[in-house]
Design an enzyme around this catalytic site. Structure first.
Site, PDB file in Angstrom:
ATOM      1  CG  HIS A 275      -1.819  -1.004   1.218  1.00 31.10           C
ATOM      2  ND1 HIS A 275      -2.585  -1.226   2.349  1.00 31.10           N
ATOM      3  CD2 HIS A 275      -2.111  -1.893   0.425  1.00 31.10           C
ATOM      4  CE1 HIS A 275      -3.409  -2.327   2.356  1.00 31.10           C
ATOM      5  NE2 HIS A 275      -3.448  -2.639   0.972  1.00 31.10           N
TER       6      HIS A 275
ATOM      7  CG  MET B  58      -5.180   0.391  10.160  1.00 28.92           C
ATOM      8  SD  MET B  58      -5.267  -0.083  11.835  1.00 28.92           S
ATOM      9  CE  MET B  58      -4.231   1.264  12.469  1.00 28.92           C
TER      10      MET B  58
ATOM     11  CG  ASP C 101      -5.682  -5.402   0.911  1.00 26.92           C
ATOM     12  OD1 ASP C 101      -6.315  -6.351   0.369  1.00 26.92           O
ATOM     13  OD2 ASP C 101      -4.747  -4.814   0.335  1.00 26.92           O
TER      14      ASP C 101
END
Length: 341
Positions: A190, A283, A286
């Site tokens: 990410h 966090m 996913d």
């Protein structure tokens, strides 16, 4: 619930005032002070004991790197980088993350007042970073040695997913992989789209392996590390007898562009029991569905352990739902993967 106490470090008085106004408008966030450079930030952190430091990078002699290094030595706390330096040169950002900063956010490139364009993202980052465990990850030296692999290896590819805290964790894994790695590595991290190419360039310098950004029809090959671009959700698919990179229009509720679940779910279909998958710090959740799918088809699943995770979110959910075979410290994941092969 007690307020999140924020210290702002920025050499611009106007920017300190503007950020303070933005944060003060949000319930649950309290600005406890401001610092003009890295040296001042260190002193104010010790004096005020905030929950989080919001840190600019360009602040003269005592810059953001000075602050991160010295704060992590004597008064560690979650540090969120908020700087325009990432619009032109991302290396200081990656250096700060390696030294222990938790996350980063670019200031808009044109005009200080445009900081309000990222207000929602800034508040969201502050709320998530506050839960982080700050730590510096000192990557091992580059592994240039060759390894003797089993000709009948059980696995055909390594998949890795990471979010907050991931860049430093990925560096640690990648530098520990041998120069003659016998399988490809496919990574979903990410990260803002404009950060990915410089991150790939950085990893390519650190590793003897070939680190590239994934493109349509690219074929995963031994010794190639493919990192998903931030422009879409990357998948693996069969094209005749070959496995290739492709992209899907499917949207994933946990995260998009790049989705870790997108990579992992497609890997379960393409590689089946020959998939070796890792979920790292971050966090949310996913990648959890994908890890579960890989485990169900007989692949092997690994999670970064709580002690070495900056944010023990994605690995924790994966462990709790039964998707993980083994939890390992980040320092040991690279060698464990090699031993699996």
């Amino acid at each position: 619930m007690k307020n999140i106490r924020v210290l702002i470090a920025d050499d611009s008085g106007f920017m300190r005032l503007l950020i303070s106004d933005i944060l003060s408008e949000n319930d649950g966030i309290e600005v406890v002070g401001a610092a003009v450079d890295g040296k001042d930030a260190l002193a104010k952190v010790k004096e005020l004991k905030p929950d989080i430091l919001l840190l600019d990078m360009n602040m003269g002699e005592f810059d953001g790197i000075y602050a991160v290094k010295n704060i992590m030595k004597s008064a560690p706390l979650p540090i969120l980088i908020l700087s325009s330096v990432g619009n032109t040169n991302l290396q200081p950002i990656f250096d700060a993350l390696k030294e222990g900063a938790v996350d980063y956010l670019n200031k808009p490139s044109r005009g200080n007042a445009k900081i309000r364009l990222i207000e929602n993202e800034l508040i969201q980052k502050i709320r998530s970073v506050t839960r982080a465990k700050p730590m510096a990850v000192k990557a091992s030296s580059k592994n240039t040695h060759k390894h003797t692999f089993d000709e009948n290896s059980k696995y055909s590819a390594i998949m890795i997913g990471a979010s907050t805290g991931g860049p430093s964790a990925l560096e640690e894994i990648i530098v520990s992989l041998p120069s003659n790695l016998n399988v490809p590595v496919i990574i979903g991290q990410h990260m803002p789209t404009n950060f990915i190419a410089p991150f790939v360039k950085r990893l390519n310098k650190l590793s003897p392996l070939n680190v590239v950004v994934g493109t349509k029809d690219m074929e995963p090959a031994p010794g190639k590390i493919i990192i998903a671009p931030g422009t879409g959700n990357m998948i693996l698919k069969k094209k005749g007898k070959k496995t290739v990179i492709d992209f899907t229009d499917r949207q994933f509720k946990e995260y998009n562009n790049p989705s870790i679940n997108s990579i992992m779910l497609s890997a379960a279909e393409v590689y089946g029991s020959r998939a070796l998958a890792v979920i790292l710090t971050g966090m949310g959740k996913d990648g959890v569905d994908g890890m579960l799918a890989i485990k169900k088809v007989g692949g092997y699943t690994i999670a970064q352990n709580e002690k070495s995770s900056v944010i023990y979110g994605m690995p924790k959910v994966a462990v709790e739902c039964g998707a993980i075979e083994k939890s390992i410290d980040i320092k040991e994941i690279g060698s464990f993967l090699v031993n699996c092969l």
